[in-house]
Design an enzyme around this catalytic site. Structure first.
Site, mmCIF file in Angstrom:
data_model
loop_
_atom_site.group_PDB
_atom_site.id
_atom_site.type_symbol
_atom_site.label_atom_id
_atom_site.label_comp_id
_atom_site.label_asym_id
_atom_site.label_seq_id
_atom_site.Cartn_x
_atom_site.Cartn_y
_atom_site.Cartn_z
ATOM 1 N N CYS A 83 15.745 9.150 4.963
ATOM 2 C CA CYS A 83 15.032 9.740 3.823
ATOM 3 C C CYS A 83 14.292 11.010 4.265
ATOM 4 O O CYS A 83 13.395 10.947 5.110
ATOM 5 C CB CYS A 83 14.048 8.721 3.271
ATOM 6 S SG CYS A 83 12.932 9.421 2.044
ATOM 7 N N SER A 99 -2.395 16.932 2.772
ATOM 8 C CA SER A 99 -0.930 16.864 2.716
ATOM 9 C C SER A 99 -0.253 18.204 2.992
ATOM 10 O O SER A 99 0.847 18.244 3.528
ATOM 11 C CB SER A 99 -0.496 16.321 1.352
ATOM 12 O OG SER A 99 -1.098 17.088 0.313
ATOM 13 N N CYS A 121 6.379 1.073 1.693
ATOM 14 C CA CYS A 121 5.638 0.049 2.412
ATOM 15 C C CYS A 121 5.690 0.311 3.905
ATOM 16 O O CYS A 121 6.429 1.157 4.372
ATOM 17 C CB CYS A 121 6.252 -1.325 2.150
ATOM 18 S SG CYS A 121 6.279 -1.779 0.424
ATOM 19 N N CYS A 154 14.593 8.172 -7.212
ATOM 20 C CA CYS A 154 14.857 7.514 -5.926
ATOM 21 C C CYS A 154 15.114 6.033 -6.196
ATOM 22 O O CYS A 154 14.350 5.403 -6.923
ATOM 23 C CB CYS A 154 13.665 7.655 -4.992
ATOM 24 S SG CYS A 154 13.905 6.729 -3.460
ATOM 25 N N ASN A 173 10.500 -3.142 3.826
ATOM 26 C CA ASN A 173 10.240 -1.801 3.314
ATOM 27 C C ASN A 173 11.572 -1.266 2.789
ATOM 28 O O ASN A 173 12.523 -1.133 3.551
ATOM 29 C CB ASN A 173 9.706 -0.911 4.449
ATOM 30 C CG ASN A 173 9.523 0.546 4.048
ATOM 31 O OD1 ASN A 173 9.467 1.419 4.896
ATOM 32 N ND2 ASN A 173 9.433 0.840 2.764
ATOM 33 N N GLY A 174 11.600 -0.970 1.498
ATOM 34 C CA GLY A 174 12.833 -0.438 0.909
ATOM 35 C C GLY A 174 13.055 -1.022 -0.470
ATOM 36 O O GLY A 174 12.169 -1.679 -1.026
ATOM 37 N N CYS A 183 19.294 11.491 3.667
ATOM 38 C CA CYS A 183 19.355 11.255 2.228
ATOM 39 C C CYS A 183 18.628 12.408 1.554
ATOM 40 O O CYS A 183 17.481 12.709 1.881
ATOM 41 C CB CYS A 183 18.692 9.933 1.840
ATOM 42 S SG CYS A 183 18.751 9.677 0.038
ATOM 43 N N ASP A 218 1.488 23.084 -0.584
ATOM 44 C CA ASP A 218 1.475 21.616 -0.570
ATOM 45 C C ASP A 218 2.855 21.101 -0.193
ATOM 46 O O ASP A 218 3.828 21.855 -0.140
ATOM 47 C CB ASP A 218 1.013 21.042 -1.918
ATOM 48 C CG ASP A 218 0.467 19.609 -1.762
ATOM 49 O OD1 ASP A 218 0.350 19.126 -0.615
ATOM 50 O OD2 ASP A 218 0.170 18.979 -2.793
ATOM 51 N N ASP A 219 2.913 19.797 0.038
ATOM 52 C CA ASP A 219 4.178 19.214 0.492
ATOM 53 C C ASP A 219 5.218 19.144 -0.618
ATOM 54 O O ASP A 219 6.381 19.433 -0.408
ATOM 55 C CB ASP A 219 3.933 17.822 1.095
ATOM 56 C CG ASP A 219 3.199 16.886 0.149
ATOM 57 O OD1 ASP A 219 2.830 17.317 -0.957
ATOM 58 O OD2 ASP A 219 2.984 15.727 0.515
ATOM 59 N N CYS A 243 17.257 12.588 -4.204
ATOM 60 C CA CYS A 243 16.364 13.018 -5.287
ATOM 61 C C CYS A 243 16.359 14.539 -5.449
ATOM 62 O O CYS A 243 15.820 15.052 -6.429
ATOM 63 C CB CYS A 243 14.947 12.490 -5.046
ATOM 64 S SG CYS A 243 14.328 12.896 -3.403
ATOM 65 N N GLY A 273 0.965 2.327 2.096
ATOM 66 C CA GLY A 273 0.740 1.461 0.941
ATOM 67 C C GLY A 273 -0.676 0.945 0.943
ATOM 68 O O GLY A 273 -1.185 0.541 1.994
#
Ligand code: SF4
Length: 468
Positions: A242, A289, A7, A388, A106-107, A439, A351-352, A442, A33
């Protein structure tokens, strides 16, 4: 990539009406979002407008003119907690003896279920299924008891485990709060006639503002018309920003923790070219991206950069479509290869990131059927192998193409001639922050805070676990 986003939040205080400013900053953060959006402004109480869809679809000129307050917050949402529905749109507004309180979050709160159960047992009722309502109700309760907003925020922060960048509107004041790990971004800026707190620095720039700084992990900031005041909230731990914000979520023109997103992506591309070289005729991005990564890859490898896939900018992003079939069909609507360019050529497609791989497989098939001799995939994020829990919608392990496959197996599944990912060390180097301040949950399966059933980063003893 196919992960859903989290978000975006924004809070503004000004000597002028803030609704239009909120509107523009929310439009700027729309990439975070696209499901719902809302804003709450303060003028003799809180007025809130929310809706499903994109910001410009929800807010009409008349609405904005009616919202005359000089302090307000805005939120744009992609649901990571709670179902997709209008009643889960934010800001969440609750009434207290102290006045209305509006909150945008957001989170993801990891201990939301435990807190909800405890509060249910105390007789509390919830209107939504979103964890953000838990935060605002805890806050409303604490403010009603003490009348001290900052003290209430501190006590609520001590109860929460998870990621939260918050904007809060209470009694005509705006507060910005970031969790002790600083997982999701949050920054502050000075506007010509006020102050702003927002998810990304780009929202400061488009209002002709001056970026001041990131909100520190664990910090509470009160925005006033004449200045800002900082308070230490919950004890700040090792930060855990993140890594995905640089890889995918944030806009390339944003600066997070002093690191420009476009530049980081270019660095990743250069490192990727060193780590995963391959002989080819051209490098091209998945638009948009993969562009910064592909430029970096081309610069380092000396292989020419070309735009080999043309994007239809008027088709919504693929993850908006819920069904797999629709998602795959929309790839063809969205991207089309330049056949004259790729025919008979060995191409590197950058790509990312890859999560499930379904979109990427379709793209490789399109290139092969357009005559590409070889298709090599190079990916700017190391393999995603674990869920995540902090605000990104990647929840179940079996959806990850990288979870159980080696590189050859992944390439086969994607119908590509080879696949290469940047390493975790390479990613960390490209971001340019110490590994321990990121972080990487993932990617490693080790998380910065206690998550039931998961390994905690640098876990020293069982006592290190949060009790929930
Ligand atoms: S687990 Fe991955 S996506 Fe989630 S906050 Fe950590 S780095 Fe970001």
């Amino acid at each position: 990539m196919e992960a859903k986003e989290s978000c975006g939040v924004v809070g503004i205080i000004s000597s002028e009406p803030v609704a239009v400013k909120l509107f523009y900053s929310m439009r700027t953060l729309q990439h975070r979002g696209q499901e719902s959006a809302g804003m709450a402004v303060f003028q003799d109480g809180v007025s809130c407008v929310k809706g499903m869809g994109l910001v410009h679809e929800i807010f009409k000129k008349d609405d904005l003119q009616k919202l005359g307050g000089r302090a307000g917050i805005g939120h744009i949402r992609y649901s990571t907690s709670g179902e997709s529905a209008l009643h889960n749109a934010q800001p969440v507004v609750v009434s207290t003896a102290y006045g209305d309180i509006a909150l945008g979050h957001n989170g993801d709160i990891v201990n939301a279920d435990v807190l909800r159960k405890e509060l249910h047992q105390k007789g509390w009722a919830f209107i939504t299924t979103s964890d953000s309502e838990i935060i605002v109700r805890l806050l409303a309760n604490a403010i009603s008891e003490s009348g001290d907003v900052v003290g209430a925020l501190k006590s609520v922060m001590r109860m929460l485990v998870g990621s939260y960048s918050l904007v809060i509107l209470v009694n005509g004041e705006v507060y910005a709060v970031r969790d002790p790990y600083g997982v999701r971004p949050l920054c502050i800026g000075r506007l010509p006639k006020g102050f702003i707190a927002c998810s990304e620095s780009v929202a400061v720039e488009i209002l002709d503002g001056t970026f001041l700084r990131d909100v520190a992990p664990g910090e509470i900031i009160r925005l006033g018309k004449t200045g800002i005041k900082s308070y230490r909230g919950a004890g700040s731990r090792n930060p855990a920003h993140c890594m995905f914000e640089w890889v995918y979520f944030s806009r390339p023109d944003s600066v997070l923790q002093g690191r420009n997103v476009f530049r980081v992506r270019g660095n990743i591309g250069e490192i990727l070219a060193k780590e995963c070289p391959v002989d080819a005729d051209m490098v091209f991005p998945i638009p948009d991206s993969g562009r910064a990564f592909a430029i970096g890859y081309s610069t380092e490898s000396g292989i020419q950069f070309r735009e080999g896939l043309i994007k239809n900018r008027y088709v919504e992003r693929t993850f908006i479509m819920p069904e797999q079939e629709e998602r795959e069909a929309s790839v063809m609507l969205k991207l089309n290869p330049l056949k004259y360019l790729v025919k008979g050529k060995r191409v590197i497609v950058v790509d990312d990131s890859i999560v499930r791989g379904t979109t990427m497989r379709k793209i490789v098939q399109m290139l092969k059927s357009s005559g590409a001799k070889k298709v090599h995939l190079r990916i700017g994020c190391p393999p995603i192998i674990a869920p995540c829990y902090f605000g990104i919608d990647m929840k179940t392990r079996d959806q990850f193409i990288a979870a159980e496959k080696n590189l050859k197996g992944i390439a086969k599944k994607l119908a590509a001639d080879s696949v290469g990912y940047v390493s975790i060390d390479g990613l960390v180097k490209a971001i340019g922050l110490p590994r321990k301040s990121l972080c990487l949950g993932c990617l490693t399966g080790e998380y910065p805070m206690a998550v039931p059933g998961e390994k905690q980063r640098e876990q020293r003893s069982l006592n290190g676990f949060a009790k929930y």
